[in-house]
Every structure is written in structure tokens, then in C-alpha cells.
Write an enzyme that holds these catalytic residues in place. Structure first.
Site: not given
Ligand code: PSU
Ligand code: MN
Length: 303
Positions: A27, A88, A108, A138, A140, A142, A159
């Protein structure tokens, strides 16, 4: 109907896909938005190198000038690492970036969407997104993308900034299998354990490949998430973890950080607060996951 003209594979990736050789998707949000400079560009290069050392072809995914790219050259990686004006790009952002001819770093979710349409089967990342903590649900993008994309996703779990039990339940509800690679529990990104079980343990790339083949024979469309703990020695200590996380969450809440900004904000704040410990863990696990993904891609290409 999907217009294949929108996707451009590098020559190397195209040839590897055509010949059924091992390819690993990577990614790009982690490059543009997830890591500080200059470690981001160094890491992007190191991940590609790790995949090559495992005898697979790296395919970093991004949107450049509104075109979906699979497999980038050195200057394209630099352009993403500069980060200026790079959106993003999650699933919902794809049409926006394409319509406006923008540069975009894929999450992702965005990477899964593009890589699967390019014929890739294995994808390495650091941590998947998931259900965030707090009252607002919220979630993701993903997660739903994992539920509808038959990819093998190698990561270190979700995470620790997330609501891990809720994320784990979401995966189960939506049919996304979780493999513990050399472990029985799902790791928690910066730490090796979460207290949450994997669905099955696998100790070799071949064992993972067997599950992937069975999934494909069954015609199931969900991803298989292969979770690999952060290498020992890079694990973040519990008290450092707790303190930096609690503070990051409360600063984010008081400043009203939300939406696409939330994940990058939490990661950056924790890195600062932990004296770089979380950043070192992040780099170590990213590289390790790229190696494991290469091994799995090779095992899958052997049949
Ligand atoms: N994990 C990391 N660093 C990151 C991300 C995840 O260690 O930068 C990124 C990935 O690209 C993941 C995104 O898909 O954060 C998720 O963001 P959101 O919660 O806004 O969907
Ligand atoms: Mn989000």
C-alpha cells in the site's frame, strides 16, 4: 463494468502476473500519510527490497495523475513520499482522484480494490484499519473491503489505537478468516499479543497456501488475514504503549480530529510521545510482513 484501461501495471508486474509468478502488493498510504520523512521513502524502498529478497515481485499501488498504478518506479515512489497534494485514497475516494486527475496514496481498502482487479493475490501491510474507539461508530472502509476481496493480507493485526475486540468481532461476522502466523492470538500491531484468538494457527507459508486454495475452491470472496507479530525486541513496552495511546486519544478528541485524519494523527502522536518506540516497531513489522508475504506468494505460485 470496470474499465481496465484505468489500471496501469508496470512491465515487470504485468509479466509476473501473466506468467503466474509470485507478486506482493504494497500500500502507499503508509508512505504518504503513515510515516514521517525521511523514513517513509527509505521504508518504501526497503519493503520492495524485502519482497525481492524473498523471490517475489513487489507491486506498490497508488493513484498517479488520476490513473491507477500497480508497480512504481523510483521517481514515482519519491513523488508519493513528498506527500504534497497526495490524497489519502480509500474506496470512496477512487472516483474523486480519477475524475480530478489527482495523485493518491491508497489505504488498505483502496489497495485491495486496485490490486485484486490487477490479478494480484497477496498483499503486505503494517496494520489494517478497523473499528475505532469512542461513541461514534467510525469503522474503517478497510473492513468491508476485506469482506469482499479474495486476497491474502499479511499484517500485524489491527492497530492498538482501535477497538480490537470490536474489530475482531466484525471480521468474524463478515466471514474474514484470521490466521495466526506462528502464533495463536491476533497480535496488536505494536505488541505481540491482544488476548484475542486467531481462527487457526499456521507455521509455514505452505500451510497458509493450503487455506487460500481451499477458500478459492469454495468460491468464497472474503480475504484471509494472516497476522504476524512484531519481531521480538521491537515490541513496545506496555506502560509506554498505554501512556502514549491514552494521551494521543485525548488530544485527538480535544482537537476534534476525525475522519481520514484520525489514524495518521494517532500514529504520529504516539511516535512522538513514545520517543520513537512505536515508529521503530512500525518499521520492523512492515519489513517483516513483506518478507512473510513474499514467502506466501511463492508458496501460492508453486501450484
Ligand atoms: N497502519 C499503519 N500505518 C498506516 C495505516 C495503517 O501502521 O498508515 C493506514 C492504512 O493505509 C490503513 C489506513 O488502510 O491507515 C486506515 O485508515 P482509516 O482508519 O482512515 O480507514
Ligand atoms: Mn474512519
Amino acid at each position: 463494468m470496470f474499465d481496465g484501461e484505468l489500471i496501469q501495471l508496470s512491465e515487470e508486474v504485468e509479466a509476473a502476473v501473466r506468467e503466474g509468478r509470485a507478486v506482493v502488493a504494497l500500500e502507499s498510504t503508509v508512505i504518504s500519510h503513515g510515516l514521517p520523512r525521511p523514513q517513509n521513502l527509505e521504508t518504501a524502498r526497503r519493503l520492495e527490497q524485502a519482497v525481492r529478497e524473498g523471490r517475489a515481485v513487489p507491486a506498490t499501488v497508488a493513484v498517479l495523475g488520476g490513473r491507477l498504478r500497480v508497480g512504481l518506479d523510483g521517481s514515482q515512489l519519491e513523488r508519493l513520499a513528498e506527500g504534497e497534494g497526495v490524497r489519502k485514497v480509500s474506496r470512496r475516494d477512487l472516483p474523486l482522484a480519477v475524475a480530478r486527475g489527482e495523485d493518491g496514496a491508497t489505504t488498505v481498502a483502496g489497495t485491495l480494490w486496485i490490486a485484486s482487479r490487477a490479478g494480484l493475490r497477496v498483499f503486505a501491510t503494517g496494520g489494517i484499519g478497523g473499528v475505532h474507539r469512542g461513541a461514534l461508530p467510525d469503522v474503517s472502509a478497510d473492513l468491508p473491503e476485506l469482506a469482499r476481496t479474495p486476497m491474502t493480507v499479511v499484517c500485524s493485526g489491527a492497530k492498538s489505537v482501535l477497538d480490537l475486540p470490536a474489530t475482531r468481532e466484525w471480521l468474524e461476522t463478515h466471514g474474514v478468516g484470521v490466521v495466526g502466523y506462528g502464533c495463536d492470538e491476533m497480535p496488536a500491531f505494536y505488541t505481540r499479543r491482544s488476548g484475542l484468538p486467531a481462527d487457526v494457527r499456521a507455521d509455514t507459508p505452505r500451510e497458509v497456501a493450503r487455506v487460500v486454495r481451499a477458500r478459492d475452491r469454495l468460491g468464497l470472496e472474503a480475504a484471509l488475514v494472516v497476522t504476524v507479530p512484531v519481531p521480538e525486541g521491537f515490541e513496545v513496552g506496555e506502560s509506554v504503549m498505554e501512556e502514549s495511546l491514552t494521551e494521543a486519544l485525548s488530544v485527538a478528541a480535544s482537537r476534534g480530529v476525525s475522519g481520514r485524519e484520525l489514524t495518521p494523527f494517532l500514529l504520529a502522536h504516539m511516535s512522538w510521545r513514545s520517543g520513537g518506540a512505536t515508529l521503530r516497531a512500525n518499521l520492523a513489522l512492515l519489513e517483516n510482513n513483506a518478507r512473510v508475504a513474499a514467502d506466501i506468494a511463492v508458496a501460492l505460485s508453486e501450484q
